[in-house]
Structure formats: structure tokens, C-alpha cells
Write a protein that holds these residues in place. Structure first.
Motif, PDB file in Angstrom:
ATOM      1  N   VAL A 170       0.846  -1.279   0.128  1.00 56.37           N
ATOM      2  CA  VAL A 170      -0.025   0.088   0.030  1.00 56.37           C
ATOM      3  C   VAL A 170       0.812   1.325  -0.020  1.00 56.37           C
ATOM      4  CG1 VAL A 170      -1.764   1.108   1.164  1.00 56.37           C
ATOM      5  CG2 VAL A 170      -1.747  -1.222   1.489  1.00 56.37           C
ATOM      6  N   PRO A 171       0.675   2.045  -0.907  1.00 57.03           N
ATOM      7  CA  PRO A 171       1.423   3.316  -0.784  1.00 57.03           C
ATOM      8  C   PRO A 171       1.315   4.277   0.278  1.00 57.03           C
ATOM      9  CG  PRO A 171      -0.241   3.334  -2.507  1.00 57.03           C
ATOM     10  CD  PRO A 171      -0.394   2.144  -1.897  1.00 57.03           C
ATOM     11  N   VAL A 172       2.193   4.713   0.880  1.00 57.06           N
ATOM     12  CA  VAL A 172       1.845   5.673   2.187  1.00 57.06           C
ATOM     13  C   VAL A 172       2.214   7.170   1.780  1.00 57.06           C
ATOM     14  CG1 VAL A 172       2.571   5.989   4.515  1.00 57.06           C
ATOM     15  CG2 VAL A 172       2.636   3.673   3.568  1.00 57.06           C
ATOM     16  N   ALA A 173       1.180   8.027   1.910  1.00 53.43           N
ATOM     17  CA  ALA A 173       1.379   9.419   1.719  1.00 53.43           C
ATOM     18  C   ALA A 173       1.960  10.007   2.988  1.00 53.43           C
ATOM     19  CB  ALA A 173      -0.163   9.896   1.509  1.00 53.43           C
ATOM     20  N   GLN A 174       3.064  10.767   2.678  1.00 59.41           N
ATOM     21  CA  GLN A 174       3.772  11.413   3.949  1.00 59.41           C
ATOM     22  C   GLN A 174       3.965  12.787   3.568  1.00 59.41           C
ATOM     23  OE1 GLN A 174       7.496   8.550   4.995  1.00 59.41           O
ATOM     24  NE2 GLN A 174       7.172   8.036   2.989  1.00 59.41           N
ATOM     25  N   ALA A 175       4.122  13.187   5.038  1.00 57.93           N
ATOM     26  CA  ALA A 175       4.268  14.620   5.108  1.00 57.93           C
ATOM     27  C   ALA A 175       5.655  14.876   5.869  1.00 57.93           C
ATOM     28  CB  ALA A 175       3.084  15.585   5.336  1.00 57.93           C
ATOM     29  N   ASP A 176       6.165  15.905   5.713  1.00 53.00           N
ATOM     30  CA  ASP A 176       7.487  16.391   6.760  1.00 53.00           C
ATOM     31  C   ASP A 176       7.043  17.909   7.106  1.00 53.00           C
ATOM     32  OD1 ASP A 176       9.518  16.754   8.261  1.00 53.00           O
ATOM     33  OD2 ASP A 176      10.691  16.325   6.368  1.00 53.00           O
ATOM     34  N   VAL A 177       6.176  18.133   8.041  1.00 48.46           N
ATOM     35  CA  VAL A 177       5.821  19.524   8.213  1.00 48.46           C
ATOM     36  C   VAL A 177       6.200  19.773   9.676  1.00 48.46           C
ATOM     37  CG1 VAL A 177       4.039  21.050   8.593  1.00 48.46           C
ATOM     38  CG2 VAL A 177       3.736  19.124   6.947  1.00 48.46           C
ATOM     39  N   SER A 178       7.181  21.029   9.528  1.00 50.09           N
ATOM     40  CA  SER A 178       7.721  21.392  10.986  1.00 50.09           C
ATOM     41  C   SER A 178       7.574  22.759  10.986  1.00 50.09           C
ATOM     42  CB  SER A 178       9.041  20.993  10.972  1.00 50.09           C
ATOM     43  OG  SER A 178       9.732  21.553  12.099  1.00 50.09           O
ATOM     44  N   PHE A 179       6.782  23.312  11.986  1.00 46.36           N
ATOM     45  CA  PHE A 179       6.681  24.760  12.146  1.00 46.36           C
ATOM     46  C   PHE A 179       7.281  24.868  13.598  1.00 46.36           C
ATOM     47  CE2 PHE A 179       3.696  28.039  13.764  1.00 46.36           C
ATOM     48  CZ  PHE A 179       4.073  29.075  12.728  1.00 46.36           C
ATOM     49  N   ILE A 180       7.987  25.902  13.482  1.00 51.89           N
ATOM     50  CA  ILE A 180       8.886  26.261  14.592  1.00 51.89           C
ATOM     51  C   ILE A 180       8.707  27.782  15.081  1.00 51.89           C
ATOM     52  CG2 ILE A 180      11.179  26.483  15.493  1.00 51.89           C
ATOM     53  CD1 ILE A 180      11.977  24.337  13.505  1.00 51.89           C
ATOM     54  N   ALA A 181       8.482  27.843  16.356  1.00 53.31           N
ATOM     55  CA  ALA A 181       8.104  29.188  16.686  1.00 53.31           C
ATOM     56  C   ALA A 181       9.713  29.375  17.681  1.00 53.31           C
ATOM     57  CB  ALA A 181       7.228  29.308  17.888  1.00 53.31           C
ATOM     58  N   ARG A 182      10.391  30.425  17.688  1.00 58.46           N
ATOM     59  CA  ARG A 182      11.296  30.866  18.301  1.00 58.46           C
ATOM     60  C   ARG A 182      11.667  32.432  18.841  1.00 58.46           C
ATOM     61  NH1 ARG A 182      15.952  28.211  14.666  1.00 58.46           N
ATOM     62  NH2 ARG A 182      15.726  30.258  13.405  1.00 58.46           N
ATOM     63  N   TYR A 183      12.268  32.269  19.669  1.00 61.90           N
ATOM     64  CA  TYR A 183      12.721  33.545  20.433  1.00 61.90           C
ATOM     65  C   TYR A 183      13.984  33.490  20.925  1.00 61.90           C
ATOM     66  CZ  TYR A 183      13.195  37.221  23.872  1.00 61.90           C
ATOM     67  OH  TYR A 183      13.593  38.300  24.578  1.00 61.90           O
ATOM     68  N   THR A 184      14.796  34.487  20.513  1.00 61.67           N
ATOM     69  CA  THR A 184      16.372  34.724  20.951  1.00 61.67           C
ATOM     70  C   THR A 184      16.295  36.150  21.717  1.00 61.67           C
ATOM     71  OG1 THR A 184      16.923  33.291  18.964  1.00 61.67           O
ATOM     72  CG2 THR A 184      18.579  34.461  20.486  1.00 61.67           C
ATOM     73  N   SER A 185      16.743  35.864  22.947  1.00 61.11           N
ATOM     74  CA  SER A 185      16.833  37.149  23.804  1.00 61.11           C
ATOM     75  C   SER A 185      17.879  38.049  23.216  1.00 61.11           C
ATOM     76  CB  SER A 185      17.128  36.882  25.195  1.00 61.11           C
ATOM     77  OG  SER A 185      18.407  36.277  25.340  1.00 61.11           O
ATOM     78  N   PRO A 186      17.792  39.389  23.648  1.00 60.94           N
ATOM     79  CA  PRO A 186      18.911  40.327  23.008  1.00 60.94           C
ATOM     80  C   PRO A 186      20.060  39.843  23.490  1.00 60.94           C
ATOM     81  CG  PRO A 186      16.832  41.473  24.308  1.00 60.94           C
ATOM     82  CD  PRO A 186      16.910  40.104  24.408  1.00 60.94           C
ATOM     83  N   ARG A 187      20.923  39.858  22.588  1.00 64.49           N
ATOM     84  CA  ARG A 187      22.397  39.712  22.707  1.00 64.49           C
ATOM     85  C   ARG A 187      22.652  38.028  22.435  1.00 64.49           C
ATOM     86  NH1 ARG A 187      23.676  42.709  27.585  1.00 64.49           N
ATOM     87  NH2 ARG A 187      21.739  43.519  27.359  1.00 64.49           N
ATOM     88  N   GLY A 188      21.436  37.412  22.266  1.00 67.95           N
ATOM     89  CA  GLY A 188      21.537  35.921  22.135  1.00 67.95           C
ATOM     90  C   GLY A 188      21.650  35.167  23.211  1.00 67.95           C
ATOM     91  N   ARG A 189      21.484  35.873  24.562  1.00 67.73           N
ATOM     92  CA  ARG A 189      22.069  35.172  25.694  1.00 67.73           C
ATOM     93  C   ARG A 189      21.000  33.783  25.809  1.00 67.73           C
ATOM     94  NH1 ARG A 189      21.554  38.939  30.418  1.00 67.73           N
ATOM     95  NH2 ARG A 189      22.360  40.523  28.690  1.00 67.73           N
ATOM     96  N   ASN A 190      19.726  33.628  25.622  1.00 70.61           N
ATOM     97  CA  ASN A 190      18.725  32.694  25.781  1.00 70.61           C
ATOM     98  C   ASN A 190      17.886  32.337  24.427  1.00 70.61           C
ATOM     99  OD1 ASN A 190      19.120  32.092  28.588  1.00 70.61           O
ATOM    100  ND2 ASN A 190      18.304  33.904  28.742  1.00 70.61           N
TER     101      ASN A 190
END
Ligand code: ZN
Length: 297
Positions: A170-190
């Protein structure tokens, strides 16, 4: 002559070279016989399998069916969607509704995504056709042919086994979905990230949900517009006359300097209709007070 403790070992030591050699050769002989039988047995099974495959009408038809179907049944590569949403503040990052954002993203590209989804469903639909043909072939062609050296029931048994092994997957329909939410603090500390992966079925579901929600919003907005359009000048006047040009809450009238409004008792935004039974005359301040109570904002 010697304690029994020594007797047995000495007997064992003396007789060992002779009987061990004889025993070993018998074991080796037996092993050789078993190995030969095994090899003959495997060779026989291989011969039997290929004899059935060659003379079976069902297997021949299945191979032809496979050949003509395999292109249509080939699964497409995964539907890949990658999106990263950067947030300016930790607060907006924390309160972000990832699913709602994802649905928005899906709607932006909905035509293309739908097309890609449908393309991946075609092999599955083709498989339904293939499967029916496979079942028909098994019930009509198995047992129709034979081999003079193989028992008919054995022939059918092998025929079925070969067919099952050759049945296309049986053919398998596939998806590779990736939704990313990101926050980087000022000066990239966190740096923080949340990820929302979706399977093919989840992607389909979310796109449908996004569309349903949009359609619902559309009908609500259209209903509001329609109801507001019904509020004509003559409707206003008739309500004012009916209410004696007085606020129906505090009783103030236009003669006392009040600005009067025609108010929907049950708000249009909540499904209220523009009809006399749902309309009332209100003064400015009562109207404001009511608005604040009905629609807490
Ligand atoms: Zn009033």
C-alpha cells in the motif's frame, strides 16, 4: 587395586581415544546426511516454487497486473513544509498559539498545499482499484492451472503464498511538516524554540480545520453585514415612534437634550436580528453602559 575415585577416570582415559574417534565419525556422518537432506530439501522447495510460479496462471496474471500498476501505485516523496516564526519578545513567544499560526500559514499557501495533498492521495485511490483486481484474480485464477509433478492442493497453497509475497504494498502518503516558533533574547543570551510537527493526516486535518474556521467567520461576518443593512431610516423612525422617543432604560427624551440610538437588544455580533422585537431606543449613556456590559472588552 585403586580407589574407585581413580578407576572411572582411568577407564575413560584409556577408552577415550578409540570410542571418541568412532563417535566423532558417526556424528560427522549423521551431520553430513542431515546437511545433504537439507540442501536437497531447499533445492526441492526452490524448484517447486519456481515450477509453480512458471506454470501458474494466477501468478502470471498478477505479475502483469503489477507491471501495469506499479507506476500508479508509487508513493510520492513526503510533502515538505518548513516554517520558522521568529518572535520579538519572550512574552509574545510564550503566548503564541502555534496551531493558529500554523493554520494561518497553511491558508496562505492553501491552493499549492491542497494540490500537493491531492497528488499524494492519487496512488492510494489507484491502490483501491489494484486491490479489487488482486482479490478478483485470487478468486478466479488460483487453482486454474497445475503442474504434473506437484499435488493440486500443494500447488494452490504455493500459488497463494507467491501471490501474497508479490502483492504490491500500500503506498503511504507522507508529509514532513515542521512549524517552529523561536525567540532569542537580546544579545543571544537565551534561545527558545517550540516545534509543531505534523504527519500527512494531521496536515490534511489542520488544513480542513483552517478552512472551516475561515468559512464560519465568513458567514458570521456576512450575517452581521446583512442585519446592519436592514437598519434603514424608516426602521429607525418606526422604533423611535413606538418608544415615544424616550430611552427605554432611563426614560430621558430627545427634548431633554439626549441623543437617542436604536439598539439591538440581543447584539448582532451574537446573532441578534434587526426586527422590531429586538430593537429599542436608548440614550447615549445607557447605550454605552449596555455595550460595555454585553461585550466585555
Ligand atoms: Zn438612558
Amino acid at each position: 587395586m585403586v580407589p574407585s575415585g581413580n578407576y572411572l577416570p582411568s577407564l575413560f582415559i584409556y577408552s577415550a581415544p578409540v570410542s571418541a574417534a568412532g563417535g566423532r565419525s558417526i556424528v560427522l556422518l549423521l551431520l553430513a546426511v542431515v546437511a545433504c537432506a537439507g540442501v536437497i530439501w531447499i533445492a526441492f522447495l526452490l524448484w517447486e516454487g519456481s515450477a509453480v510460479a512458471r506454470s501458474s496462471d494466477a501468478v502470471g496474471r498478477l505479475l502483469a497486473l503489477n507491471e501495469q500498476s506499479k507506476e500508479r501505485l508509487r508513493a510520492l516523496p513526503p510533502l515538505t513544509i518548513r516554517r520558522t516564526q521568529e518572535f520579538g519578545t519572550k512574552r509574545s513567544y510564550d503566548s503564541a498559539d502555534l496551531l493558529a499560526l500554523l493554520r494561518q500559514v497553511l491558508l496562505e499557501d492553501e491552493k499549492a498545499i491542497e494540490q500537493e495533498i491531492n497528488r499524494r492521495l492519487i496512488p492510494l485511490q489507484s491502490y483501491a482499484v489494484y486491490d479489487r483486481e488482486f482479490v478478483a484474480l485470487m478468486s478466479f485464477s488460483v487453482g486454474r492451472s497445475s503442474h504434473r509433478r506437484i499435488r493440486p492442493d500443494r500447488f494452490v497453497h504455493i500459488e497463494r503464498k507467491i501471490a501474497e509475497r508479490r502483492r504490491l504494498p500500500v503506498p503511504v502518503a507522507q508529509a514532513d511538516v515542521s512549524f517552529i516558533a523561536r525567540y532569542t533574547s537580546p544579545r543571544g543570551r537565551n534561545s527558545y524554540a517550540r516545534r509543531l510537527p505534523l504527519s500527512f493526516d494531521q496536515l490534511r486535518y489542520q488544513l480542513n480545520e483552517a478552512r472551516r474556521a475561515r468559512a464560519e467567520l465568513g458567514t458570521v461576518a456576512a450575517a452581521r453585514k446583512r442585519e446592519r443593512g436592514l437598519m434603514t431610516a424608516s426602521m429607525r423612525l418606526s422604533i423611535l415612534v413606538r418608544d415615544g422617543s424616550r430611552c427605554q432604560i432611563c426614560g430621558i427624551s430627545a427634548e431633554h437634550g439626549a441623543t437617542l440610538h436604536i439598539d439591538h437588544i440581543h447584539p448582532v455580533s451574537l446573532g441578534g436580528r434587526t426586527e422590531p422585537s429586538n430593537l429599542q431606543t436608548l440614550c447615549d449613556s445607557c447605550n454605552l453602559a449596555k455595550g460595555a456590559r454585553v461585550l466585555p472588552r
